[in-house]
Design a protein around this motif. Structure first.
Motif, short mmCIF file in Angstrom:
data_model
loop_
_atom_site.label_atom_id
_atom_site.label_comp_id
_atom_site.label_asym_id
_atom_site.label_seq_id
_atom_site.Cartn_x
_atom_site.Cartn_y
_atom_site.Cartn_z
N UNK A 560 -62.02 3.76 31.65
CA UNK A 560 -62.50 2.01 30.56
C UNK A 560 -61.41 1.36 31.92
N UNK A 561 -60.57 1.41 32.68
CA UNK A 561 -60.17 1.02 33.98
C UNK A 561 -61.81 0.38 35.02
N UNK A 562 -61.71 1.01 34.83
CA UNK A 562 -63.39 1.30 35.97
C UNK A 562 -64.13 0.19 35.71
N UNK A 603 -64.28 11.95 23.87
CA UNK A 603 -64.33 11.10 22.91
C UNK A 603 -62.67 10.88 22.83
N UNK A 604 -62.21 9.92 22.24
CA UNK A 604 -60.92 9.63 21.30
C UNK A 604 -61.11 9.06 20.18
N UNK A 605 -59.75 8.85 19.10
CA UNK A 605 -59.61 8.66 18.08
C UNK A 605 -59.21 7.60 18.50
N UNK A 606 -59.45 6.11 17.53
CA UNK A 606 -58.88 5.35 17.86
C UNK A 606 -58.28 4.31 16.16
N UNK A 607 -57.29 3.72 17.25
CA UNK A 607 -56.58 3.12 16.91
C UNK A 607 -56.20 1.71 16.57
N UNK A 621 -69.07 4.18 24.47
CA UNK A 621 -69.11 3.61 23.10
C UNK A 621 -68.29 2.02 23.07
N UNK A 622 -66.87 2.77 23.27
CA UNK A 622 -65.57 1.52 23.11
C UNK A 622 -65.25 1.30 24.28
N UNK A 623 -66.28 0.76 25.27
CA UNK A 623 -65.85 0.05 25.93
C UNK A 623 -66.76 -0.75 26.53
N UNK A 624 -68.37 -0.43 25.46
CA UNK A 624 -68.73 -1.56 25.10
C UNK A 624 -68.83 -2.19 23.73
N UNK A 625 -67.55 -1.83 23.18
CA UNK A 625 -67.42 -2.27 21.45
C UNK A 625 -66.37 -3.41 22.82
#
Ligand SMILES: [Zn+2]
Ligand SMILES: [Zn+2]
Length: 634
Positions: A560-562, A603-607, A621-625
């Motif tokens: 994510x940092x990247x 993956x990650x569980x997102x809150x 997918x999360x980074x793109x969002x």
């Protein structure tokens, strides 16, 4: 014949104001007759104009809440024998009364006083004016052992009769007016107590001040109390500490701000955005010193009319220097380094300039009133024929910035000359008319609603002030745009016109955010510390469930940092529940919990803050969002 709220009425002289209101079916609390505030029992005079005041008017609310302060004093008198009364005015949103008592009031005392007040309201005592001779009044309050009242009367001119008000057995010194009886009081609440010196002077005795508020309708009181709680919850001083954004230090000096890494990061983001917007809109960015010779401030006029706000000079090589309270003279010096041509104008020069101004220590308040702050300042030098277009540009930029920071509602005031006192202002009539016309034209072209403040202009030019409304509906000082004829004159600024002769440029001073400190304080309260994603100092935090997930958590962090997300990992040896609550308090927009299943499926569980559980998402997918809303909003 009486003119009531602009309508001509046949009312016999001597009719009480309250009766006039009743005849008209109006719910008045007081009136204003011939410019004077009067109670409902006041007889109407012949040939006068009367304005009826209800709770929607500031004066109506003042009479209402001032009456509540008398009921408070009456109740304290009943419950605390030996108490000495000082003063009890209405204030913005409420009232207070100062008492000398043997010990400070406790919360239980306040509850008991409130109950006693309710009793006095139920007893519905008429509140009647009683005029006394000075000697008689002094004698009365001396016998009643009320030294503060005696002192107040002794301060009044010798030839005036003394006005007091009586409700039942309680008599208070007061000019009035009040509601006609205690029974007219509706919903009220005592809020806090605080120590307060008699006459605000620390050499005088310390009194106990009880604050309260009162409304006509219970639901309005409820709404107000809810708002007060919400204000406490959003208080930037508290959130500044809890979110580790900034601090102020006794050792550092009052009113001076120390920005911590997270607060400083938010500020950098605001500044990056600010610079980008300014460059895009044709501004150049300047830097200037923090001090300059006294003479410069004499030329600018600050030394003579702004001296009280400036700090004492420091001596360097025999010359005296002052910390700058404004950036304007510096930009002018830069303007003067060349002969300017009509072709180069307008020049739009902006600076995040740190200035120092003296504020009384009692006036300091968190980030909102400080002694050193960074203005988002700009000066535009233009030809008179460019003024309106430049003002449109400034208003447009101000609107764009305010919207970006989530302020969607604001009040606009156009401050112009007092037409009766044109001698108060510098610059000739024609130039003033042109400047006022240009400001008006800009507001019209931007389709903004505004009010005109006659006589509110500075002596050197008209201006626009914008007040931002925050999420609680409170007003915050926002952009100001000032047209100035004075400084170009004082510094003898010129530009070479098309006709080959020198002309005087017009100068616009403007700030959009005001100061970084105050704007940041306001922003913290506006968002209650939950900054939008692009401004959040930490956008996401990765939380491993157990020690064995730490390696994977680091991988997620790196990915994510990247991608350009501001992300941290929480590797503390604490339970997941604890960590989640902790980051909730920190108002982090995204919490990414990782355990066995997340590791397996990469993956990650997102809150999501405010949105709850989003389930599992792939890291890419999360980074793109997040990416489209994570950067500067441009
Ligand atoms: Zn009073
Ligand atoms: Zn300026």
């Amino acid at each position: 014949m009486v003119t009531v709220d602009g309508r001509q009425l046949e009312v016999p002289a001597g009719t009480p104001v309250g009766q006039v209101a009743a005849q008209l079916g109006l719910r008045a609390l007081a009136g204003r007759m011939g410019g004077r505030l009067v109670g409902l029992d006041e007889p109407v005079k012949e040939d006068t104009s009367l304005e009826l005041l209800d709770f929607c008017t500031p004066a109506g609310r003042e009479v209402y809440r001032h009456t509540a302060s008398h009921v408070l004093a009456h109740a304290v008198r009943r419950l605390f024998p030996g108490v000495k009364l000082a003063i009890g005015p209405a204030i913005e949103d409420g009232f207070y009364y100062d008492f000398e008592v043997a010990r400070p009031f406790t919360p239980e005392d306040l509850a008991a006083i409130e109950q006693e007040m309710a009793r006095i309201v139920a007893e519905d005592w008429p509140i009647q004016r009683q005029i006394m001779q000075r000697d008689q009044a002094i004698e009365h309050f001396r016998l009643a052992d009320e030294p503060y009242k005696v002192e107040l009367i002794e301060d009044l001119p010798e030839d005036v009769a003394i006005s007091c008000y009586r409700q039942g057995d309680f008599l208070d010194l007061c000019a009035g007016p009040h509601l006609p009886s205690t029974g007219r009081l509706g919903a009220f609440k005592l809020l806090t107590t605080a120590g307060a010196y008699w006459r605000g002077d620390e050499r005088c005795p310390m009194l106990q001040r009880v604050y309260g508020t009162a409304f006509e309708r219970a639901e309005d009181l409820e709404k107000h109390l809810f708002n007060l709680e919400e204000q406490k919850r959003r208080d930037h001083r508290r959130l500044g500490r809890e979110l580790d954004l900034y601090s102020m230090h006794e050792e550092g000096g009052a009113g001076l701000v120390f920005w911590h890494p997270r607060g400083a990061l938010v500020r950098q983001l605001i500044e990056d955005f600010w610079r980008k917007v300014h460059r895009e809109r044709g501004y150049d960015i300047l830097y200037s010193p923090h001090i300059a010779k006294v003479d410069l401030w004499k030329t600018s006029g600050h030394w003579s009319w702004y001296k009280d706000s400036m700090y004492s000079p420091v001596k360097i090589d025999e010359a005296e220097y002052l910390l700058k309270p404004m950036n304007c003279p510096f930009h002018i010096l830069i303007y003067q380094t060349q002969t300017r041509s009509y072709r180069e104008l307008p020049l739009r020069w902006a600076e995040l300039g740190t200035v120092y101004r003296y504020e009384r220590s009692g006036a300091l308040h968190g980030l909102l009133r400080v002694r050193g702050f960074t203005q988002d300042d700009a000066h535009l030098f233009c030809r008179p024929d460019q003024l309106e277009d430049e003002l449109v540009g400034v208003v447009d930029l101000a609107e764009f910035m305010m919207k970006t920071f989530g302020y969607h509602s604001y009040d606009v005031m156009l401050s112009v000359r007092d037409p009766e006192r044109r001698d108060k202002y510098i610059g000739d009539d024609r130039v003033w008319e042109q400047a006022e016309g240009a400001l008006l034209g800009a507001l019209r072209r931007k389709n903004l609603d505004y009010v005109v403040g006659e006589g509110e202009a500075q002596f050197y030019g008209p201006k626009i002030d914008i007040t931002l409304k925050d999420s609680l509906g409170r007003g915050w000082q926002g952009p100001t745009i000032q047209v100035d004829f004075n400084l170009p004159e004082r510094f003898d600024l010129g530009y070479m016109g098309e006709d080959g002769t020198l002309h005087r440029p017009v100068m616009i001073h403007r700030t959009v955010l005001g100061s970084m400190e105050r704007f940041f304080g306001g922003l913290i309260e506006h968002y209650a510390g939950a900054f939008p994603l692009w401004l959040a100092p930490v956008q996401a935090v990765v939380i491993p469930i157990a020690q064995r997930h730490a390696g994977y958590a680091q991988e997620v962090l790196a990915a994510l940092k990247g991608a350009g997300i501001r992300v941290e990992v929480d590797l503390r040896n604490e339970k997941v529940g604890f960590k989640i609550r902790w980051h909730e308090v920190q108002k982090v927009p995204y919490m990414l919990v990782v355990g066995d299943r997340e590791m397996e499926s990469q993956s990650v569980s997102v809150r999501e803050r405010g949105g709850g559980d989003r389930g599992r998402l792939g890291v890419q997918e999360l980074a793109a969002e997040l990416l489209p809303k994570a950067g500067l909003p441009l």
